[in-house]
Design an enzyme around this catalytic site. Sequence first.
Site, PDB file in Angstrom:
ATOM      1  N   ARG A 276       0.787  -1.227   0.000  1.00 40.40           N
ATOM      2  CA  ARG A 276       0.000   0.000   0.000  1.00 40.40           C
ATOM      3  C   ARG A 276       0.817   1.273   0.000  1.00 40.40           C
ATOM      4  NH1 ARG A 276      -4.410  -2.845   3.968  1.00 40.40           N
ATOM      5  NH2 ARG A 276      -5.635  -3.765   2.284  1.00 40.40           N
TER       6      ARG A 276
ATOM      7  N   GLY B  81      -1.459  -8.435  11.562  1.00 43.71           N
ATOM      8  CA  GLY B  81      -1.546  -9.305  12.712  1.00 43.71           C
ATOM      9  C   GLY B  81      -2.888  -9.436  13.391  1.00 43.71           C
TER      10      GLY B  81
ATOM     11  N   ASN C  91      -7.413  -5.114  15.469  1.00 39.33           N
ATOM     12  CA  ASN C  91      -8.285  -5.887  16.349  1.00 39.33           C
ATOM     13  C   ASN C  91      -7.524  -7.017  17.050  1.00 39.33           C
ATOM     14  OD1 ASN C  91      -8.542  -6.692  13.324  1.00 39.33           O
ATOM     15  ND2 ASN C  91      -8.856  -8.602  14.446  1.00 39.33           N
TER      16      ASN C  91
ATOM     17  N   GLU D 240      -5.754 -10.845  12.896  1.00 43.23           N
ATOM     18  CA  GLU D 240      -6.433 -12.148  12.965  1.00 43.23           C
ATOM     19  C   GLU D 240      -5.450 -13.296  13.170  1.00 43.23           C
ATOM     20  OE1 GLU D 240      -7.266 -10.108   9.921  1.00 43.23           O
ATOM     21  OE2 GLU D 240      -8.460  -9.080  11.423  1.00 43.23           O
TER      22      GLU D 240
ATOM     23  N   TRP E   4      -9.789   1.355   5.083  1.00 45.59           N
ATOM     24  CA  TRP E   4      -8.464   1.937   5.273  1.00 45.59           C
ATOM     25  C   TRP E   4      -8.160   3.047   4.272  1.00 45.59           C
ATOM     26  CZ3 TRP E   4      -5.435   1.486   0.975  1.00 45.59           C
ATOM     27  CH2 TRP E   4      -5.757   0.466   0.073  1.00 45.59           C
TER      28      TRP E   4
ATOM     29  N   THR F  17       2.276  -4.817   4.737  1.00 40.12           N
ATOM     30  CA  THR F  17       1.537  -4.396   3.543  1.00 40.12           C
ATOM     31  C   THR F  17       1.359  -2.888   3.491  1.00 40.12           C
ATOM     32  OG1 THR F  17      -0.545  -4.774   4.728  1.00 40.12           O
ATOM     33  CG2 THR F  17       0.253  -6.569   3.315  1.00 40.12           C
TER      34      THR F  17
ATOM     35  N   ASP G  88     -14.278  -6.744  14.874  1.00 37.93           N
ATOM     36  CA  ASP G  88     -13.299  -6.376  13.854  1.00 37.93           C
ATOM     37  C   ASP G  88     -13.526  -4.961  13.331  1.00 37.93           C
ATOM     38  OD1 ASP G  88     -11.119  -6.431  12.178  1.00 37.93           O
ATOM     39  OD2 ASP G  88     -12.107  -7.573  10.603  1.00 37.93           O
TER      40      ASP G  88
END
Length: 576
Positions: A137, A198, A265, A200, A402, A182, A316
């Site tokens: 990104r 990270g 989350n 999940e 995002w 990312t 989430d």
Amino acid sequence: MVISAKYLAGRAALALAAVVVAPPASAIDPARLQAAEQTPNDWLTYHGGYKSHHYSALDQINASNVKNLAVAWIHMPGRSTRGLQSMPLAADGVLYYSGSYSRVYALDGATGKPIWSYFPELDEELVAMQTHSPYNRGVALGDGKLFVGTVDGRLIALDMKTGKPAWDTKLVDSKKLTVGFTGAPLVVKDTVIIGSQGGEWTSRGPIFGVDVKTGNKKWEFFTVAGTEEAKATWGNESWRTGGGGGWMPGGYDPETNTVWWGTANPAPLYDWSGADWQKSGPRPGTNLYTTSVIALDPDTGKLKFHHQELPHDAWDFDSAVGEFLMIDRDGRKLVVHPNKGGFIFVYDRANAKVQNVWRIAKNINFVKDIDPKTGELIGRRDLSLGAASSPLCPAIAGGVSWNSGSYSPKTGLWYKIAQEWCQDIEVVKTTPITEPMSQLNIGANFKLVAPPDGPARGHLDARDPVTGEKKWEVTFSEPPLASVLATGGNLVFVPDARGVLRAYNAETGQELWSHNNGVGHNGGIISYSAGGKQYIAVPAGWGGMVADEFPALFGEPYKSMPKDAGALVVFTLKQQ
């Protein structure tokens, strides 16, 4: 129109191609980064500058002549698996951007001619195992270098003029933790800061500070149980597999030497404890510092203060959205931060004390409300084991995503995309898996559905960022997943999900121009100047976690839209 198409797929090893000589560049030092908002010819950080306005003061392209906007050049990076999600940068007439697999390109900003390209050698087997990959990104600039994170856990510094590696530092054991980078880094003085994935996974979501000159790690802050105080908020030592992460870049306040960062989350993502979450379930307690905004000292990585937007996030709706809009209002120094749950938090920059909370999404039922004075959640909806009796709103994709909004100092308005969708959900029990590699720890089965008030959709809102007062709104049949750009030319650009780039009057919301780029947008958009001309640059390329839900929810054109095609499309005014 000049088209630069350089397909370099299939190169294994480090690939460097010095094609043409770059224009002379001045040093990108701390002073220049701090003054980025005052130099609109460039776009030096992910949000254009530390204030995260994501705004260009350039006005050569404006509401009266935008009808003459046309494609100037196109660059096709090749191997655009899951599209292009990058935010380009521009400095001294050179445009830099990243593609899938953390590949980086430097192009002449006026013509699109390649200057250099860099393809890192990656652990392809590991990349194939990851859920949130291989997209990248964005990159960062500073100290004569370009910095890019990789999905196999490295941070790489490249010489801005040649693309040659200056250093390559391994920060995350991706073979063990199954996560990497990312999001874009952020350069602050002599430190480059980057957060890992990270949320999940059974990791602890660190944020790293690395020396810009040497690549040596200076500090590491764990977003899960990063202090002894925080560790006490994870019952049954659940912090060991707590998730977290700070996967999008934060903001920096030079006046107080404070870095603001959003965190992800906890894991498991969904929790079956119901209302008894303080004492039971897989992660009893408030789970600091997940789903929080944290303020760090960039020199040491020490925590200054924090606010947990959603204590014990069970939905989430994390806070890793990397948008920290810093504005001054009536003698107050404020920072505005969107949360995935569809609420916007306004903080005092000195201490993260809540000044206001307002909702931008219309369909919200995970809480009844959030107290605008304290930030306290009112009427939580905590899920129990099994199928929920009614859809959860918003869906896992969030009331906001995002992608970044844009604040115009000229109009005083913040232009931000909101998303209206919900999900049917069944909560299931999970066991953290850490050997031989960490595995996803979600804890639910779900399906996106339309909200109660009509079809699933998105809307662009023009609002006062502090009060939330709305001036106008434009509705889209599907939520745009790319970032928004406001300019000094009284324009707001929105790259939509169908592939159409649209320009609106910043004062009224009237659509003034559009162009179809042929594939959906899922990344950034910037404006810069080269050779005395203003350009608009937007990556087009469809894919990613949220985009994967579009075919079932919306049908065509998303059922047929490729997820391996991408191009950087750059516009300027036609010569009259």
